[in-house]
Every structure is written in structure tokens, then in C-alpha cells.
Design an enzyme around this catalytic site. Structure first.
Site, short mmCIF file in Angstrom:
data_model
loop_
_atom_site.label_atom_id
_atom_site.label_comp_id
_atom_site.label_asym_id
_atom_site.label_seq_id
_atom_site.Cartn_x
_atom_site.Cartn_y
_atom_site.Cartn_z
N CYS A 38 0.84 -1.21 0.00
CA CYS A 38 0.00 0.00 0.00
C CYS A 38 0.88 1.26 0.00
CB CYS A 38 -0.91 -0.03 1.23
SG CYS A 38 -1.77 1.52 1.52
N ASP A 44 -1.70 16.40 -1.13
CA ASP A 44 -1.91 15.53 -2.30
C ASP A 44 -0.87 15.86 -3.36
OD1 ASP A 44 -4.65 13.84 -3.39
OD2 ASP A 44 -3.15 14.46 -4.86
N ASN A 67 -13.71 9.03 -1.33
CA ASN A 67 -14.06 8.11 -2.41
C ASN A 67 -13.98 6.69 -1.86
OD1 ASN A 67 -14.32 10.18 -4.35
ND2 ASN A 67 -12.11 10.19 -4.68
N HIS A 82 -8.87 7.34 3.10
CA HIS A 82 -8.36 8.71 3.16
C HIS A 82 -9.50 9.68 2.91
CE1 HIS A 82 -7.88 7.26 -0.98
NE2 HIS A 82 -8.15 8.49 -1.38
N HIS A 125 -10.09 13.45 1.49
CA HIS A 125 -9.56 14.64 0.83
C HIS A 125 -10.14 15.87 1.55
CE1 HIS A 125 -8.42 12.59 -3.09
NE2 HIS A 125 -9.28 11.71 -2.60
#
Ligand code: AMP
Length: 121
Positions: free
Chosen positions: A13, A39, A95, A108, A110
């Protein structure tokens, strides 16, 4: 069906590798259970990812034992945005899974903000 037991880290990962320091990141915040970094392909002037340090593949894999962790992830967002100079609102986005367009299978959130126009979103 019982959920599979979570791993503390998945060797394949990319975000676990960031947690382990094997891949560099631009860190914005860290504590015992959470890491926040910018990001690599930002949609907005400020775009960070809030992740748990332990490997959880997605929001579809959490249970009641993760309630406090999820609360901490969300609660961190306004504080971080203030610290990063975002004072006029921000977006939070998680997501989840293939249809949810999740690219990195490590939970995660955002958090995006800053003056528009943005590159995306
Ligand atoms: P998602 O589509 O929700 O899974 O989003 C994954 C996000 O991770 C994308 O916005 C990527 O730009 C970001 N990302 C992938 N690899 C890295 C990395 N090494 N450092 C920082 N951000 C990354």
C-alpha cells in the site's frame, strides 16, 4: 459475513509506505493514529489527505470500533484548513471502492480549499 481482520500495515500500500517513511510526503499534521499530507496532484490551492496510520482499505471496511477515529478525521479538517490559511470554506471527500472512484485502497479523506477557480472539483 464477518469483516476480515484489518492489517496494521499492507506492504503493497502506497499510503502505508508513506506512514512508514519509505515514500516521502509533504506532511501537514501527525499524531499517534492520523497522518495528513499534501496531495501529490492537487485539485485546489490547498489539498490534503487525512489518513489513519493503520491500514483500513476503505470506508466500506470500517465498523463501530472506528467511530472515534472517523470522528477525529472529520474534526481535524476545520482546524487544519485554518492553519493552512483557508478561511472561506472547503470540501471534504471520501471516495469509496471501485464505483466510488477510489484509486488508493487505504482509507483517506480529501480536504480541499483555497480561492477558486480550482484545477478540478
Ligand atoms: P482517491 O481517488 O480518492 O483514491 O485519491 C487518491 C489520491 O491520492 C489522489 O488525489 C492522488 O493524487 C493522491 N496520491 C497518490 N499517491 C500519492 C503520494 N505518493 N503522495 C501524495 N498524494 C498521493
Amino acid at each position: 459475513m464477518p469483516r476480515p481482520k484489518p492489517m496494521s500495515a499492507d506492504p503493497n500500500c502506497v499510503f502505508c509506505k508513506i506512514v512508514a517513511g519509505q515514500i516521502p510526503c509533504r506532511k501537514a499534521y501527525e499524531d499517534d493514529e492520523l497522518l495528513v499530507f499534501h496531495d501529490i496532484a492537487p485539485w485546489a490551492p490547498v489539498h490534503v489527505l487525512v489518513i489513519p496510520k493503520r491500514h483500513i482499505a476503505s470506508l466500506a471496511d470500517v465498523g463501530p470500533e472506528h467511530d472515534a477515529l472517523l470522528g477525529r478525521m472529520l474534526g481535524l479538517a476545520p482546524r487544519l484548513m485554518r492553519e493552512l490559511g483557508v478561511h472561506d470554506g472547503f470540501r471534504t471527500l471520501v471516495n469509496t471502492g471501485r464505483d466510488g472512484m477510489q484509486e488508493v485502497p487505504h482509507l483517506h479523506m480529501h480536504v480541499m480549499g483555497g480561492p477558486r477557480p480550482w484545477a478540478r472539483g
